[in-house]
Scaffold this motif. Structure first.
Motif, PDB file in Angstrom:
ATOM      1  N   VAL A   1      79.713  63.380  76.037  1.00  0.00           N
ATOM      2  CA  VAL A   1      80.949  63.395  76.785  1.00  0.00           C
ATOM      3  C   VAL A   1      81.568  61.997  76.794  1.00  0.00           C
ATOM      4  O   VAL A   1      82.770  61.846  76.642  1.00  0.00           O
ATOM      5  N   GLY A   2      80.719  60.973  76.962  1.00  0.00           N
ATOM      6  CA  GLY A   2      81.227  59.603  76.955  1.00  0.00           C
ATOM      7  C   GLY A   2      81.881  59.252  75.632  1.00  0.00           C
ATOM      8  O   GLY A   2      82.944  58.628  75.595  1.00  0.00           O
ATOM      9  N   ALA A   3      81.260  59.649  74.537  1.00  0.00           N
ATOM     10  CA  ALA A   3      81.822  59.360  73.214  1.00  0.00           C
ATOM     11  C   ALA A   3      83.145  60.099  73.014  1.00  0.00           C
ATOM     12  O   ALA A   3      84.067  59.563  72.393  1.00  0.00           O
ATOM     13  N   ALA A   4      83.261  61.307  73.550  1.00  0.00           N
ATOM     14  CA  ALA A   4      84.518  62.057  73.441  1.00  0.00           C
ATOM     15  C   ALA A   4      85.636  61.343  74.208  1.00  0.00           C
ATOM     16  O   ALA A   4      86.774  61.285  73.743  1.00  0.00           O
ATOM     17  N   CYS A   5      85.301  60.786  75.371  1.00  0.00           N
ATOM     18  CA  CYS A   5      86.296  60.031  76.145  1.00  0.00           C
ATOM     19  C   CYS A   5      86.736  58.772  75.404  1.00  0.00           C
ATOM     20  O   CYS A   5      87.923  58.443  75.376  1.00  0.00           O
ATOM     21  N   VAL A   6      85.789  58.069  74.801  1.00  0.00           N
ATOM     22  CA  VAL A   6      86.120  56.868  74.029  1.00  0.00           C
ATOM     23  C   VAL A   6      86.972  57.255  72.816  1.00  0.00           C
ATOM     24  O   VAL A   6      87.936  56.574  72.488  1.00  0.00           O
ATOM     25  N   ALA A   7      86.639  58.359  72.175  1.00  0.00           N
ATOM     26  CA  ALA A   7      87.420  58.820  71.019  1.00  0.00           C
ATOM     27  C   ALA A   7      88.857  59.125  71.431  1.00  0.00           C
ATOM     28  O   ALA A   7      89.800  58.775  70.717  1.00  0.00           O
ATOM     29  N   ARG A   8      89.034  59.754  72.581  1.00  0.00           N
ATOM     30  CA  ARG A   8      90.389  60.065  73.068  1.00  0.00           C
ATOM     31  C   ARG A   8      91.174  58.780  73.300  1.00  0.00           C
ATOM     32  O   ARG A   8      92.352  58.700  72.980  1.00  0.00           O
ATOM     33  N   TYR A   9      90.512  57.762  73.828  1.00  0.00           N
ATOM     34  CA  TYR A   9      91.158  56.464  74.071  1.00  0.00           C
ATOM     35  C   TYR A   9      91.536  55.782  72.744  1.00  0.00           C
ATOM     36  O   TYR A   9      92.588  55.171  72.623  1.00  0.00           O
ATOM     37  N   LEU A  10      90.653  55.875  71.752  1.00  0.00           N
ATOM     38  CA  LEU A  10      90.876  55.201  70.473  1.00  0.00           C
ATOM     39  C   LEU A  10      91.848  55.925  69.553  1.00  0.00           C
ATOM     40  O   LEU A  10      92.498  55.289  68.714  1.00  0.00           O
ATOM     41  N   ARG A  11      91.968  57.232  69.677  1.00  0.00           N
ATOM     42  CA  ARG A  11      92.752  58.045  68.725  1.00  0.00           C
ATOM     43  C   ARG A  11      94.133  57.461  68.413  1.00  0.00           C
ATOM     44  O   ARG A  11      94.461  57.274  67.233  1.00  0.00           O
ATOM     45  N   THR A  26      73.408  46.148  69.992  1.00  0.00           N
ATOM     46  CA  THR A  26      72.695  47.412  69.966  1.00  0.00           C
ATOM     47  C   THR A  26      72.511  47.901  71.394  1.00  0.00           C
ATOM     48  O   THR A  26      72.122  47.142  72.268  1.00  0.00           O
ATOM     49  N   GLY A  27      72.834  49.140  71.636  1.00  0.00           N
ATOM     50  CA  GLY A  27      72.692  49.702  72.981  1.00  0.00           C
ATOM     51  C   GLY A  27      73.661  50.850  73.177  1.00  0.00           C
ATOM     52  O   GLY A  27      74.285  51.342  72.228  1.00  0.00           O
ATOM     53  N   LEU A  28      73.815  51.263  74.422  1.00  0.00           N
ATOM     54  CA  LEU A  28      74.648  52.414  74.741  1.00  0.00           C
ATOM     55  C   LEU A  28      76.103  52.216  74.326  1.00  0.00           C
ATOM     56  O   LEU A  28      76.712  53.110  73.735  1.00  0.00           O
ATOM     57  N   GLY A  29      76.667  51.060  74.604  1.00  0.00           N
ATOM     58  CA  GLY A  29      78.067  50.809  74.247  1.00  0.00           C
ATOM     59  C   GLY A  29      78.306  50.925  72.753  1.00  0.00           C
ATOM     60  O   GLY A  29      79.274  51.542  72.311  1.00  0.00           O
ATOM     61  N   GLY A  30      77.413  50.329  71.973  1.00  0.00           N
ATOM     62  CA  GLY A  30      77.533  50.401  70.520  1.00  0.00           C
ATOM     63  C   GLY A  30      77.370  51.825  70.011  1.00  0.00           C
ATOM     64  O   GLY A  30      78.093  52.262  69.111  1.00  0.00           O
ATOM     65  N   ALA A  31      76.427  52.548  70.596  1.00  0.00           N
ATOM     66  CA  ALA A  31      76.211  53.943  70.191  1.00  0.00           C
ATOM     67  C   ALA A  31      77.435  54.799  70.510  1.00  0.00           C
ATOM     68  O   ALA A  31      77.877  55.601  69.679  1.00  0.00           O
ATOM     69  N   LEU A  32      78.001  54.625  71.708  1.00  0.00           N
ATOM     70  CA  LEU A  32      79.191  55.392  72.085  1.00  0.00           C
ATOM     71  C   LEU A  32      80.368  55.065  71.166  1.00  0.00           C
ATOM     72  O   LEU A  32      81.112  55.961  70.759  1.00  0.00           O
ATOM     73  N   ALA A  33      80.545  53.799  70.848  1.00  0.00           N
ATOM     74  CA  ALA A  33      81.644  53.397  69.961  1.00  0.00           C
ATOM     75  C   ALA A  33      81.471  54.021  68.581  1.00  0.00           C
ATOM     76  O   ALA A  33      82.434  54.555  68.008  1.00  0.00           O
ATOM     77  N   ASN A  34      80.263  53.983  68.049  1.00  0.00           N
ATOM     78  CA  ASN A  34      80.019  54.557  66.723  1.00  0.00           C
ATOM     79  C   ASN A  34      80.218  56.065  66.714  1.00  0.00           C
ATOM     80  O   ASN A  34      80.803  56.615  65.779  1.00  0.00           O
ATOM     81  N   LEU A  35      79.757  56.754  67.744  1.00  0.00           N
ATOM     82  CA  LEU A  35      79.962  58.201  67.828  1.00  0.00           C
ATOM     83  C   LEU A  35      81.446  58.533  67.962  1.00  0.00           C
ATOM     84  O   LEU A  35      81.938  59.476  67.333  1.00  0.00           O
ATOM     85  N   ALA A  36      82.160  57.772  68.781  1.00  0.00           N
ATOM     86  CA  ALA A  36      83.591  58.009  68.973  1.00  0.00           C
ATOM     87  C   ALA A  36      84.346  57.849  67.657  1.00  0.00           C
ATOM     88  O   ALA A  36      85.209  58.667  67.323  1.00  0.00           O
ATOM     89  N   VAL A  37      84.018  56.817  66.914  1.00  0.00           N
ATOM     90  CA  VAL A  37      84.668  56.589  65.619  1.00  0.00           C
ATOM     91  C   VAL A  37      84.360  57.757  64.677  1.00  0.00           C
ATOM     92  O   VAL A  37      85.247  58.250  63.972  1.00  0.00           O
ATOM     93  N   ALA A  38      83.129  58.238  64.685  1.00  0.00           N
ATOM     94  CA  ALA A  38      82.758  59.387  63.850  1.00  0.00           C
ATOM     95  C   ALA A  38      83.514  60.646  64.278  1.00  0.00           C
ATOM     96  O   ALA A  38      83.958  61.427  63.434  1.00  0.00           O
ATOM     97  N   PHE A  39      83.668  60.860  65.584  1.00  0.00           N
ATOM     98  CA  PHE A  39      84.427  62.010  66.083  1.00  0.00           C
ATOM     99  C   PHE A  39      85.868  61.988  65.575  1.00  0.00           C
ATOM    100  O   PHE A  39      86.486  63.034  65.416  1.00  0.00           O
TER     101      PHE A  39
END
Length: 90
Positions: A1-11, A26-39
């Motif tokens: 859900v966090g990655a989806a929110c970041v993706a919406r912000y970045l779109r 490396t950590g949660l922030g980096g993981a969320l950013a990478n997932l958001a970019v992939a989404f």
């Protein structure tokens, strides 16, 4: 859900860009950013903060990165020297 929110912000910010830079540890922030970019169907270009300025600049140029996802707190600890045409998103 966090990655989806970041993706919406970045779109709207990454519109036509194929690659998006990530300047985070490396950590949660980096993981969320990478997932958001992939989404968003884009490729993450994880910039190595242990590499020198020249190496990071070369990676940004070669990957044609126009936007880098980072955090203000991280940039205070590990400065990021980017060309003026590259946008930072915090």
């Amino acid at each position: 859900v966090g990655a989806a929110c970041v993706a919406r912000y970045l779109r709207p910010r990454v519109a036509a860009d194929a690659n998006v830079g990530v300047w985070l540890p490396t950590g949660l922030g980096g993981a969320l950013a990478n997932l958001a970019v992939a989404f968003l169907g884009k490729a993450s270009v994880n910039l190595n903060y242990t590499a020198g300025t020249d190496a990071v600049g070369s990676a940004v140029r070669q990957a044609r990165v126009k936007l880098v996802v980072t955090s203000k707190r991280f940039v205070q600890r590990v400065p990021l020297d980017l060309p003026p045409e590259v946008e930072r998103v915090y």
